[in-house]
Write an enzyme that holds these catalytic residues in place. Structure first.
Site, short mmCIF file in Angstrom:
data_model
loop_
_atom_site.label_atom_id
_atom_site.label_comp_id
_atom_site.label_asym_id
_atom_site.label_seq_id
_atom_site.Cartn_x
_atom_site.Cartn_y
_atom_site.Cartn_z
N PHE A 100 1.13 5.22 0.75
CA PHE A 100 0.54 6.27 1.55
C PHE A 100 1.14 7.61 1.15
CE2 PHE A 100 0.22 2.37 3.91
CZ PHE A 100 -0.97 2.44 4.62
N THR A 142 0.85 -1.18 0.00
CA THR A 142 0.00 0.00 0.00
C THR A 142 0.89 1.24 0.00
OG1 THR A 142 -1.86 -1.06 1.13
CG2 THR A 142 -1.74 1.33 1.27
#
Length: 354
Positions: free
Chosen positions: A256, A254
């Site tokens: 960010f 992921t």
């Protein structure tokens, strides 16, 4: 104890004392910089430059990433001597967003969980947090639309990025999988572990909840249950890891973004994020991309989202290689401004180092 072992331990003690003295000297210099420097104490481009340089200069045997993590903590502690940073993240405590925040800023800041991504933006915009950390895309599940929409309509800028490998674990108070009667998990984690769950826990009732941390909290209160969450949540709620790394894609990551009232200066290895619109006519998309090609600017991401200004109208999010102040990027952006309905530069920032 052998003479060699005693000598090695004495050497380590001596080196530890030398490291301590050097750390004190570094901290005093950092304090003095805080007294002399105007503006933001935290400089993402400077930290990125330091971490890259140390990785390149590392003689081993420690891996580059280990050296960079150690120095990230040193920089974090030195910066906190002036005033600990206030960092808002998508909570609650124990989420991957918190792990990403600590990876980027080290352990010294005051971390504040927020209930929603919008609340992270509000905390930074109102001055209740210096920085915010929000998810923007996952390598398996794709873009986080809420973050993209908020970037479009909010004055905050992107000043950094964090890439976090997502390792999902099956957690429980029980000692074995057989004792569990229900599974708590965030919907995205269920999707990321779909194949594993179908093979190993096909008959187990699945209960979607708001976050992985919430799943872990419920599993801590319910001894006949299990949860999918990360290592931080397991430690926070005292859960056993019944199965580790159960995500279907081993490279599940992921990304960010770090948001603030400012972006970053040039670090030498940067990325620029922007959003723009194109007229609804043939060749409009080609017209948007042509300036990048003409000026030799690489594009690493292109994402479309509904513009909300009219039916079937879209805006396009781009990540391009380089800083907005690099001559070739500046030239491409100037030409793009002439061609697009609108262009908003969301920020230039260092490419993630660790």
């Amino acid at each position: 104890m052998s003479d060699e072992l005693l000598q090695l331990r004495n050497n380590i003690d001596r080196l530890d004392e030398e490291i301590l003295l050097r750390l004190a000297e570094r901290a005093r210099n950092a304090q003095r910089i805080g007294e002399v420097k105007q503006g933001n104490l935290y400089r993402p481009e400077r930290e990125a430059q330091v971490l890259r340089r140390l990785g390149e200069a590392n003689p081993g045997p420690l891996p580059d990433a280990s050296v960079q993590r150690i120095f990230r903590e040193i920089m974090s502690a030195c910066l906190a001597l002036e005033r600990p940073l206030r960092v808002a993240y998508l909570g609650p405590a124990g989420t991957f967003s918190e792990s990403a925040s600590r990876k980027h800023f080290g352990s010294a800041p005051n971390f504040a969980p927020a209930a929603t991504i919008e609340d992270v933006f509000r905390a930074v915009e109102a001055g209740n947090a210096d920085y915010g950390v929000v998810p923007v895309e996952n390598s398996t599940e794709g873009a986080v639309g809420g973050t993209l929409d908020l970037l479009l309509g909010n004055p905050l800028q992107i000043c950094g990025e964090v890439n976090l490998r997502i390792h999902q674990h099956l957690l429980s108070k029980a000692d074995g999988i057989g004792a569990a009667k229900r599974l708590y998990s965030h919907a995205q984690s269920l999707a990321q572990c779909h194949e594993w769950l179908n093979r190993k826990l096909a008959g187990l009732s699945r209960v979607p909840v708001a976050s992985n941390a919430e799943a872990a909290r419920l599993a801590a209160e319910d001894p006949e249950s299990c949860a999918i969450a990360g290592e931080a949540a397991a430690e926070l709620y005292g859960l056993n890891v019944l199965a580790a790394n159960i995500e279907d894609e081993p490279n599940n990551t992921t990304r960010f973004l770090v948001i603030a009232h400012h972006d970053a200066e040039r670090s030498g290895h940067d990325k620029t994020s922007l959003v723009c619109s194109a007229a609804n006519r043939p060749g409009a998309m080609h017209s948007l991309l042509a300036p990048l090609a003409q000026h030799g600017v690489g594009m690493t991401k292109l994402e479309s989202r509904p513009a909300r200004a009219g039916l079937w109208e879209y805006v396009f999010y781009m990540d391009v290689e380089g800083h907005r102040d690099d001559p070739e990027v500046a030239a491409a952006l100037k030409e793009l401004n002439d061609r697009a309905g609108f262009v908003k530069v969301l920020g230039s920032y260092p490419v993630a180092v660790i």
